[in-house]
Design a protein around this motif. Structure first.
Motif: not given
Length: 297
Positions: A87-91, A112-113, A141-147
């Motif tokens: 986890y962390g933040t995406l560049g 964030r991710f 992410t705070p905006h979407a999730w997926w598999f």
């Protein structure tokens, strides 16, 4: 898309670890039971397990996992089964890629991710036993999730009956999720695991999906679990059948050349390799998929 996903994240991470444990046990059992056939006089192979870490840009903890690698066994020349939760933040580059691929807005404001998954690659001693790849993962992410994920078979010496078995088991495990799903994921795998500069597939296919988000997390998680559950019954019988067969120097040469194709794909095209290296995950874990030996003509 915020903290309400803590429970879902925990369940997904625990499942990937459970699947890892099942596979490691099954592969070590294959090593133990190899009493007949080539290399049966060697000690049974066992996994070396190493904790991996991902450091954020400021050096703080950003998750990690387990890298489990077996080398020089009776059956497996090299096999890795990795599990991680990071986890962390995406560049900025990753944010731009995410926005371009998924059309997500707001990544720059909240980058964030969280990601968790299992990744497996097996390279075999016997050229007649097929190599294999499998991974499943959840991304948030705070905006979407997926598999995403799947598995594909990579024999250097192809047997039609092995290919048919591998696909039939996967089709059966996907059937409860809709009759249309297996053909779609099979076609997706054929497209994804293609090597454009060689004009050929890297193996005989399997199933693959990415960006799976129907809006029903439970249903998508159940599908991801069944993709993972299909792996051992699809693959282990093939290893049990082929590990006892003799091979020639020509067969080994064929295997090494085929491994060159596998290495090319993973270094040039594989999305997971690129993401892992770009986000600072342990490089040895990311590159675990590379074969111990390969050859180019």
């Amino acid at each position: 898309m915020g903290e309400e996903f803590q429970s879902e994240k925990a369940r997904a991470s625990a499942w990937f670890r459970e699947l890892r444990d099942r596979i490691v046990a099954a592969f070590e059992a294959l090593e133990t039971s190899h009493a007949e056939g080539p290399l049966n006089d060697r000690p049974a192979g066992r996994f070396d397990v190493t904790e991996t870490t991902r450091a954020s840009e400021d050096g703080s903890d950003a998750g990690g996992g387990l890298m489990s690698v077996m080398r020089g066994g009776r059956v497996f020349e090299k096999v890795g089964v990795n599990v991680s939760t990071v986890y962390g933040t995406l560049g900025e580059a990753a944010q731009a890629s995410m926005m371009a691929r998924k059309g997500l807005s707001g990544m720059a404001e909240d980058p964030r991710f969280w990601a968790s998954g299992i990744s497996l690659v097996a390279h075999m001693q016997n050229p007649r036993a097929p190599a294999v790849h499998m991974n499943t993962r959840m991304f948030w992410t705070p905006h979407a999730w997926w598999f995403g994920g799947g598995s594909d078979l990579n024999p250097c010496i192809e047997y039609a009956e092995d290919t048919a078995h591998f696909h039939a088991v996967q089709e059966a495990h996907l059937a409860p999720h809709g009759a249309e799903l297996y053909p779609r994921l099979k076609d997706w795998a054929d497209e994804y695991f293609y090597i454009p500069h060689r004009g050929r597939a890297r193996g005989v296919g399997g199933i693959f999906m990415d960006d799976r988000c129907t809006g029903d997390w439970e249903a998508d998680f159940a599908l991801t679990q069944d993709i993972g559950r299909a792996f051992l019954p699809a693959y282990v019988p093939l290893v049990e059948k082929r590990r006892v067969q003799d091979w020639s120097d020509a067969d080994k040469d064929t295997q090494l050349v085929h491994r060159g194709l596998y290495a090319e794909y993973n270094l040039v095209y594989d999305r997971g390799t690129k993401f892992g290296l770009a986000t600072g995950h342990d490089a040895n874990a990311v590159l675990m998929s590379l074969p111990p030996m390969a050859k180019w003509v």
